[in-house]
Motif scaffolding. Structure first.
Motif, PDB file in Angstrom:
ATOM      1  N   LYS A  10      -2.706  11.433   4.932  1.00  0.00           N
ATOM      2  CA  LYS A  10      -2.387  11.033   6.523  1.00  0.00           C
ATOM      3  C   LYS A  10      -3.434  10.183   6.947  1.00  0.00           C
ATOM      4  CE  LYS A  10      -0.446  15.613   7.098  1.00  0.00           C
ATOM      5  NZ  LYS A  10      -0.591  17.188   7.743  1.00  0.00           N
ATOM      6  N   ASN A  11      -4.669  10.343   6.397  1.00  0.00           N
ATOM      7  CA  ASN A  11      -5.907   9.494   7.137  1.00  0.00           C
ATOM      8  C   ASN A  11      -5.467   7.944   6.435  1.00  0.00           C
ATOM      9  OD1 ASN A  11      -6.942  11.745   8.682  1.00  0.00           O
ATOM     10  ND2 ASN A  11      -8.399  11.980   6.870  1.00  0.00           N
ATOM     11  N   GLN A  12      -5.253   7.872   5.289  1.00  0.00           N
ATOM     12  CA  GLN A  12      -4.839   6.572   4.654  1.00  0.00           C
ATOM     13  C   GLN A  12      -3.759   5.936   5.112  1.00  0.00           C
ATOM     14  OE1 GLN A  12      -6.577   4.817   2.389  1.00  0.00           O
ATOM     15  NE2 GLN A  12      -7.995   6.272   1.221  1.00  0.00           N
ATOM     16  N   LEU A  13      -2.761   7.022   5.565  1.00  0.00           N
ATOM     17  CA  LEU A  13      -1.850   6.204   5.981  1.00  0.00           C
ATOM     18  C   LEU A  13      -1.803   5.627   7.641  1.00  0.00           C
ATOM     19  CD1 LEU A  13       1.292   8.843   5.300  1.00  0.00           C
ATOM     20  CD2 LEU A  13       1.044   6.470   4.423  1.00  0.00           C
ATOM     21  N   MET A  14      -2.742   6.205   8.413  1.00  0.00           N
ATOM     22  CA  MET A  14      -2.882   5.765   9.706  1.00  0.00           C
ATOM     23  C   MET A  14      -3.922   4.483   9.604  1.00  0.00           C
ATOM     24  SD  MET A  14      -1.226   7.628  11.397  1.00  0.00           S
ATOM     25  CE  MET A  14      -1.984   7.026  13.193  1.00  0.00           C
ATOM     26  N   LYS A  15      -4.771   4.607   8.447  1.00  0.00           N
ATOM     27  CA  LYS A  15      -5.942   3.376   8.272  1.00  0.00           C
ATOM     28  C   LYS A  15      -5.567   2.284   7.809  1.00  0.00           C
ATOM     29  CE  LYS A  15     -10.733   3.089   7.005  1.00  0.00           C
ATOM     30  NZ  LYS A  15     -11.754   3.515   6.559  1.00  0.00           N
ATOM     31  N   ASN A  16      -4.899   2.541   6.576  1.00  0.00           N
ATOM     32  CA  ASN A  16      -4.650   1.440   5.752  1.00  0.00           C
ATOM     33  C   ASN A  16      -2.937   1.002   5.489  1.00  0.00           C
ATOM     34  OD1 ASN A  16      -7.299   0.868   5.256  1.00  0.00           O
ATOM     35  ND2 ASN A  16      -7.323   2.703   3.719  1.00  0.00           N
ATOM     36  N   GLY A  17      -2.235   2.037   6.270  1.00  0.00           N
ATOM     37  CA  GLY A  17      -0.887   1.717   6.024  1.00  0.00           C
ATOM     38  C   GLY A  17      -0.311   0.569   6.557  1.00  0.00           C
ATOM     39  N   LYS A  18       0.613  -0.119   5.776  1.00  0.00           N
ATOM     40  CA  LYS A  18       1.229  -1.378   6.291  1.00  0.00           C
ATOM     41  C   LYS A  18       2.791  -1.464   5.991  1.00  0.00           C
ATOM     42  CE  LYS A  18      -2.597  -3.437   7.445  1.00  0.00           C
ATOM     43  NZ  LYS A  18      -2.782  -3.754   8.700  1.00  0.00           N
ATOM     44  N   TRP A  19       3.634  -2.237   6.680  1.00  0.00           N
ATOM     45  CA  TRP A  19       4.945  -2.462   6.461  1.00  0.00           C
ATOM     46  C   TRP A  19       5.224  -3.793   5.673  1.00  0.00           C
ATOM     47  CZ3 TRP A  19       8.787   0.899   6.911  1.00  0.00           C
ATOM     48  CH2 TRP A  19       8.696   1.950   8.005  1.00  0.00           C
ATOM     49  N   VAL A  20       5.755  -3.827   4.449  1.00  0.00           N
ATOM     50  CA  VAL A  20       6.111  -5.244   3.829  1.00  0.00           C
ATOM     51  C   VAL A  20       7.724  -5.132   3.428  1.00  0.00           C
ATOM     52  CG1 VAL A  20       3.905  -4.933   2.693  1.00  0.00           C
ATOM     53  CG2 VAL A  20       5.838  -3.889   1.423  1.00  0.00           C
ATOM     54  N   ASN A  21       7.924  -6.215   3.014  1.00  0.00           N
ATOM     55  CA  ASN A  21       9.186  -6.448   2.716  1.00  0.00           C
ATOM     56  C   ASN A  21       9.751  -5.766   1.547  1.00  0.00           C
ATOM     57  OD1 ASN A  21       8.552  -8.827   4.149  1.00  0.00           O
ATOM     58  ND2 ASN A  21      10.810  -8.692   4.602  1.00  0.00           N
ATOM     59  N   LYS A  22      10.581  -5.084   1.324  1.00  0.00           N
ATOM     60  CA  LYS A  22      11.149  -4.475   0.190  1.00  0.00           C
ATOM     61  C   LYS A  22      11.493  -5.702  -0.839  1.00  0.00           C
ATOM     62  CE  LYS A  22      14.693  -1.731   1.509  1.00  0.00           C
ATOM     63  NZ  LYS A  22      15.952  -0.597   1.450  1.00  0.00           N
ATOM     64  N   ALA A  23      11.423  -5.304  -2.201  1.00  0.00           N
ATOM     65  CA  ALA A  23      11.579  -6.167  -3.304  1.00  0.00           C
ATOM     66  C   ALA A  23      12.830  -7.058  -3.360  1.00  0.00           C
ATOM     67  CB  ALA A  23      11.377  -5.410  -4.546  1.00  0.00           C
ATOM     68  N   ASP A  24      14.076  -6.124  -2.892  1.00  0.00           N
ATOM     69  CA  ASP A  24      15.275  -6.948  -2.973  1.00  0.00           C
ATOM     70  C   ASP A  24      15.710  -7.497  -1.352  1.00  0.00           C
ATOM     71  OD1 ASP A  24      15.609  -5.033  -1.340  1.00  0.00           O
ATOM     72  OD2 ASP A  24      17.499  -4.113  -2.143  1.00  0.00           O
ATOM     73  N   GLY A  25      14.590  -7.746  -0.659  1.00  0.00           N
ATOM     74  CA  GLY A  25      14.716  -8.498   0.492  1.00  0.00           C
ATOM     75  C   GLY A  25      15.755  -7.747   1.525  1.00  0.00           C
ATOM     76  N   SER A  26      16.028  -6.494   1.430  1.00  0.00           N
ATOM     77  CA  SER A  26      17.044  -5.836   2.168  1.00  0.00           C
ATOM     78  C   SER A  26      16.329  -5.132   3.509  1.00  0.00           C
ATOM     79  CB  SER A  26      17.881  -4.995   1.436  1.00  0.00           C
ATOM     80  OG  SER A  26      16.994  -3.745   0.872  1.00  0.00           O
ATOM     81  N   GLY A  27      15.080  -4.959   3.393  1.00  0.00           N
ATOM     82  CA  GLY A  27      14.645  -4.225   4.600  1.00  0.00           C
ATOM     83  C   GLY A  27      13.164  -4.037   4.347  1.00  0.00           C
ATOM     84  N   LEU A  28      12.642  -3.194   4.926  1.00  0.00           N
ATOM     85  CA  LEU A  28      11.078  -2.871   5.087  1.00  0.00           C
ATOM     86  C   LEU A  28      10.805  -1.520   4.449  1.00  0.00           C
ATOM     87  CD1 LEU A  28      10.061  -3.827   8.713  1.00  0.00           C
ATOM     88  CD2 LEU A  28      10.172  -5.376   6.645  1.00  0.00           C
ATOM     89  N   ILE A  29       9.487  -1.462   3.877  1.00  0.00           N
ATOM     90  CA  ILE A  29       9.082  -0.204   3.170  1.00  0.00           C
ATOM     91  C   ILE A  29       7.703  -0.069   3.682  1.00  0.00           C
ATOM     92  CG2 ILE A  29       8.428  -1.476   1.134  1.00  0.00           C
ATOM     93  CD1 ILE A  29       9.149   0.922  -0.474  1.00  0.00           C
ATOM     94  N   TYR A  30       7.028   1.138   3.841  1.00  0.00           N
ATOM     95  CA  TYR A  30       5.837   1.541   4.201  1.00  0.00           C
ATOM     96  C   TYR A  30       4.999   1.951   3.040  1.00  0.00           C
ATOM     97  CZ  TYR A  30       2.178   2.910   7.551  1.00  0.00           C
ATOM     98  OH  TYR A  30       0.908   2.815   8.159  1.00  0.00           O
ATOM     99  N   GLY A  31       3.850   1.406   3.024  1.00  0.00           N
ATOM    100  CA  GLY A  31       2.723   1.985   1.957  1.00  0.00           C
ATOM    101  C   GLY A  31       1.327   1.933   2.175  1.00  0.00           C
ATOM    102  N   ILE A  32       0.487   2.178   1.230  1.00  0.00           N
ATOM    103  CA  ILE A  32      -0.862   1.935   1.655  1.00  0.00           C
ATOM    104  C   ILE A  32      -1.584   0.623   1.089  1.00  0.00           C
ATOM    105  CG2 ILE A  32      -3.231   3.436   1.251  1.00  0.00           C
ATOM    106  CD1 ILE A  32      -1.680   6.014   1.420  1.00  0.00           C
ATOM    107  N   VAL A  33      -2.307   0.227   1.443  1.00  0.00           N
ATOM    108  CA  VAL A  33      -3.012  -0.867   0.844  1.00  0.00           C
ATOM    109  C   VAL A  33      -4.616  -0.557   0.381  1.00  0.00           C
ATOM    110  CG1 VAL A  33      -4.190  -3.352   1.213  1.00  0.00           C
ATOM    111  CG2 VAL A  33      -1.887  -2.551   2.305  1.00  0.00           C
ATOM    112  N   PHE A  34      -4.763  -0.409  -0.978  1.00  0.00           N
ATOM    113  CA  PHE A  34      -6.000  -0.020  -1.553  1.00  0.00           C
ATOM    114  C   PHE A  34      -7.269  -1.166  -1.503  1.00  0.00           C
ATOM    115  CE2 PHE A  34      -2.854   2.839  -3.179  1.00  0.00           C
ATOM    116  CZ  PHE A  34      -3.465   4.009  -2.924  1.00  0.00           C
ATOM    117  N   PRO A  35      -8.276  -0.748  -1.555  1.00  0.00           N
ATOM    118  CA  PRO A  35      -9.329  -1.707  -1.644  1.00  0.00           C
ATOM    119  C   PRO A  35      -9.218  -2.812  -2.576  1.00  0.00           C
ATOM    120  CG  PRO A  35     -10.480   0.427  -1.369  1.00  0.00           C
ATOM    121  CD  PRO A  35      -8.866   0.617  -1.714  1.00  0.00           C
ATOM    122  N   ASP A  36      -8.578  -2.716  -3.571  1.00  0.00           N
ATOM    123  CA  ASP A  36      -8.306  -3.786  -4.582  1.00  0.00           C
ATOM    124  C   ASP A  36      -7.251  -4.554  -4.025  1.00  0.00           C
ATOM    125  OD1 ASP A  36      -6.304  -1.870  -4.882  1.00  0.00           O
ATOM    126  OD2 ASP A  36      -6.722  -1.788  -7.182  1.00  0.00           O
TER     127      ASP A  36
END
Length: 850
Positions: free
Chosen positions: A625-651
């Motif tokens: 939950k902490n990671q989702l709030m702090k480092n979570g981002k929306w990006v485009n899905k691989a097929d270009g059909s929409g957005l997907i949410y995930g965590i961006v790690f230090p690397d």
């Protein structure tokens, strides 16, 4: 007075002594008579020397003659007529004799060579006649064999029985007519006596070709082909085995392959034993029992949701150890693990092919599509097939990024056809994607791109503009590219500089693309590089039509900037599925993404990566939950059909998040619903009100405490409900004992207490089952208190009063996290078990058990 010197002619005498002997000179003879012996000796030596010289020359001529005659022999030795052969031999040998005689230095050489040559020719004639006799007999044999085969074939193929009835006489006449007088009578009799056997051998040979299995059966039956000698019969059996071996090997491979797909096809192991070597059979037998006994399990493993794969596999293997020997169970476990591993690999790489091989419905729909000849109906069948492919993959738990709408083979075939087509045909092929794949055209395009479809095709399909498509596709042609580059060169404009200017104008878009593809930047970089080339050619083409360089660059850049709403980590297309989106639709996508991130992340119920232990999950999920709030981002899905949410790690790597149901936090651009992705929660864009006050009835503290302690008959009621008090029962789903615990919960107990026991020991020990239940309820109550879920006690959800007993019952049915989600969604999360019992049903059933 000096002495007169004397000379002795020793040299001459010694030389003559080497060529003659016993030459004596009478001291009383005159000079002529005295020298005659010497003269004769000299003459005789000269004669012998000339003779040796002539013979040497004649032999050399003979050798050259024989070399040339070899070609003549080769020519005539293939003939079947002695007269013609001898005539050729005579003519060509005479010509060669005359040729070499003319080169002789004297008559003696000519005579010697002539004699040598004639002797050689006589020998050659004899050898040739002998060879031609063999040729004649060989030719006779060949022609007899041809007619023999024709008689045999006609006898077995012609309608009626006439040819077969006369076959023996026909063959007898054939052999007698052609061999009588040419071979010994004993040999002829032997051939004629063998006619009945020959007929059966031919029949058996033909049967081997037509039906090798039947031929093998008959050849091994002493009542069939009785006239075939044993040696010949054994040879035929060996021949038919040689034909059957690869057939059986292919059948075996098909059997194994089908079994791996959860399908059973016939395989005759008993027949295989008769054909294949014992060593091969022994190896097959070990695998046969494993494969045959696991087909039903394989079908399940190839179709169940991915989240259930591990637990199902574990249950299956445990049952094998209980019903089989240890070695058998071990082999079965290894086989089933291979099936599960293959399923995961194939579903991630070529799922459509895997589903065709393993799913009967997909196979049926595919065959119907392939067999349809009416174009309109064929299109309809394709759309139905694609929808079924999507639904099946979703039901099997495939993440959206791995869902495919075509097999690799189909994609490669389309790309190959596209690359061979001209401009107009390419436009038609791209249009067919929308027709055949409907709303899943983007997925189809992505799969084609992965299999080599040019970037211009991908980019042009976005606009759904025929004029732009035709223009973009023209840039695929090398000739057009060179013309545009030459135009730039003639105007002192560097192509690379042009690319860099365009890149600067769409920098925000490039950043968003690269951010969304941080886990595999090479793909994104390649696509952006292709995009820069395409836009540079577009710019050059605009300039060629008379536009200024700055205007042309702006027009090319606006193909991106005006058609995408670009944010820091993602972009929203203003054209989707060939239709322009309104500003309101584009803004809604952004607002929805922001609302979810700000207010609904916790309700999504994200789970930690690769966590299995429930206790650890609780700890890790807090970190999640902490990671989702702090480092979570929306990006485009691989097929270009929409957005997907995930965590961006230090690397800088990106990892999508999933909830307990295996759903990713993602939505498509055309999703205009207010439903929180992966749930059935309806989001409020004005304020968060998961449990409105008007839906929760509060009661006084006294009653709240009373409800929380109302557990006197809870254990008895639960046991009665779950198993009717039967401590030995095991359900079809593997839940055990009076309280119907699953393996996962028993593992939690073992880990918490350090105790260990087998399934058998658990079922046979009632006290142990009661002890586990007591720990189980206390663990749930602790979870309720630690999570602050006790605040829900006394309220109503779905019209049912919440009590502590009810919460324990809900957690018993749906798990602790499931109980929490049920509360936090005000009962909207309300799944049912295999019997149709929902969480609300259990909340109501066990709310009071006094």
């Amino acid at each position: 007075m000096p002495k007169i010197p004397t000379f002795t002619a020793t040299g001459s005498i010694e030389q003559l002594a080497g060529t003659t002997s016993n030459i004596k000179i009478d001291p009383n003879a005159n000079i002529f008579s005295a020298l005659k012996p010497v003269t004769d000796a000299v003459v005789n030596f000269k004669i012998k020397e000339n003779d040796a010289q002539n013979k040497t020359e004649a032999l050399k001529l003979e050798n050259d003659f024989i070399t040339d005659m070899q070609k003549v022999y080769e020519e005539v030795n293939v003939l079947e007529n002695k007269e013609i052969a001898n005539q050729i031999l005579k003519t060509k040998s005479n010509a060669l004799i005359e040729k070499y005689k003319s080169t002789a230095t004297n008559g003696s050489v000519q005579t010697l060579f002539n004699n040598y040559a004639l002797a050689e020719v006589q020998k050659g004639i004899f050898r040739t006649n002998t060879q031609i006799s063999k040729n004649i007999l060989t030719s006779l044999d060949n022609n007899v064999a041809l007619k023999e085969n024709r008689l045999l074939t006609t006898a077995f193929l012609a309608e009626g029985n006439f040819d077969y009835a006369t076959l023996k006489n026909d063959l007898t006449n054939l052999y007698t007519t052609n061999y009588k007088g040419k071979i010994p009578n004993a040999n002829l009799k032997k051939i004629i006596d063998f006619i009945p056997s020959k007929i059966e051998v031919f029949e058996a040979t033909k049967l081997i070709s037509d039906n090798p299995r039947l031929a093998f059966s008959k050849l091994n039956n002493s009542d069939e082909f009785k006239k075939i000698p044993l040696e010949e019969r054994m040879k035929l059996i060996t021949d038919v085995k040689g034909i059957l071996m690869p057939e059986i090997d292919l059948e075996w491979k098909n059997f194994i392959s089908a079994a791996a797909d959860g399908k059973e096809i016939p395989f005759d192991m008993e027949f295989a034993k008769e054909i294949l070597p014992p060593k091969v059979i022994n190896k097959m037998l070990k695998q046969f029992s494993i494969v045959k006994n696991s087909i039903a399990d394989t079908k399940i493993l190839n179709s169940i949701p991915l989240k259930d794969l591990e637990s199902t596999l574990k249950t299956m293997t445990e049952s094998k150890y209980e019903s089989m020997t240890y070695i058998e169970a071990k082999n079965m476990e290894s086989y089933l693990k291979t099936i599960a591993t293959n399923r995961i690999e194939k579903m991630s790489t070529n799922p459509v092919k895997f589903l065709f091989d393993t799913n009967d419905e997909i196979e049926r729909l595919t065959n119907e599509y392939n067999e349809e000849t009416n174009n309109d109906l064929k299109t309809q069948r394709k759309l139905i097939l694609v929808e079924q492919l999507i639904i099946t993959q979703l039901n099997m738990g495939s993440p959206d990024s791995q869902i495919k709408v075509m097999s690799i083979k189909e994609a490669q075939s389309f790309v190959n056809q596209y690359l061979k087509a001209d401009g107009a045909e390419r436009v038609g092929l791209l249009k067919s994607l929308a027709i055949n794949f409907g709303e899943h055209e983007d997925k189809a395009m992505m799969e084609l791109a992965a299999n080599g479809l040019p970037f211009t095709a991908q980019f042009s399909s976005f606009f759904s503009d025929p004029d732009k498509t035709e223009k973009f596709l023209s840039f695929d042609e090398k000739g057009e590219q060179e013309i545009l580059k030459q135009f730039l060169k003639d105007n002192d404009i560097n192509f690379q500089d042009l690319r860099e200017n365009i890149f600067d104008n769409i920098e925000d878009f490039n950043d968003a693309v690269m951010f969304a593809n941080q886990f595999d930047t090479s793909i994104a970089a390649d696509k952006l590089d292709s995009l820069m080339d395409l836009l540079a050619y577009y710019t050059a083409n605009e300039m060629r039509t008379g536009k200024k360089e700055s205007v042309a660059i702006k027009n090319a850049s606006n193909l991106i900037n005006e058609n995408f709403d670009i944010h820091e980590t993602y972009f929203v297309p203003r054209i989707y599925d060939g239709e322009s989106l309104t500003s309101g639709q584009v803004d809604f996508v952004t607002e929805k993404a922001e609302k979810i991130q700000e207010d609904y992340l916790e309700l999504f119920g994200a789970v930690s990566f690769k966590s299995k232990d429930e206790t650890d999950v609780t700890i890790l999920d807090e970190e999640m939950k902490n990671q989702l709030m702090k480092n979570g981002k929306w990006v485009n899905k691989a097929d270009g059909s929409g957005l997907i949410y995930g965590i961006v790690f230090p690397d800088n790597s990106f990892a999508p998040v999933y909830n307990e149901s295996g759903d990713a936090l993602e939505f498509d651009f055309n999703d205009d619903s207010f439903t929180l992705p992966g749930t059935d929660i309806e989001m409020n864009f004005d304020k968060i009100n998961i449990i409105p006050d008007d839906q929760a009835k509060l009661i006084d503290e006294e009653n709240k405490i009373l409800l929380a302690s109302a557990d006197k008959n809870f254990k008895f009621s639960m046991k009665k409900s779950e198993s009717d008090g039967n401590y030995m029962v095991v359900s079809s789903e593997g839940y055990m004992g009076a309280y119907q615990f699953g393996n996962a919960r028993l593992t939690d107990y073992k880990n918490a207490t350090g105790k260990n026991f087998t399934k058998k020991e658990f079922l046979e020990n009632e006290e142990l089952q009661d002890e586990v239940f007591n720990w189980h309820t206390k663990d749930i109550v602790t979870y309720v208190n630690n999570k602050g879920l006790d605040t829900y006690i006394g309220k109503e959800i779905n019209g049912v009063l919440v009590t502590l007993n009810g919460l324990v019952a809900v957690a018993h049915l749906g798990g602790k996290s499931g109980m929490a989600k049920f509360l936090k969604t005000n009962g909207k999360y309300n799944p049912a078990d295999s019997n149709g019992t929902t969480l609300t049903d259990y909340l109501n059933k066990f709310k009071l058990t006094e």
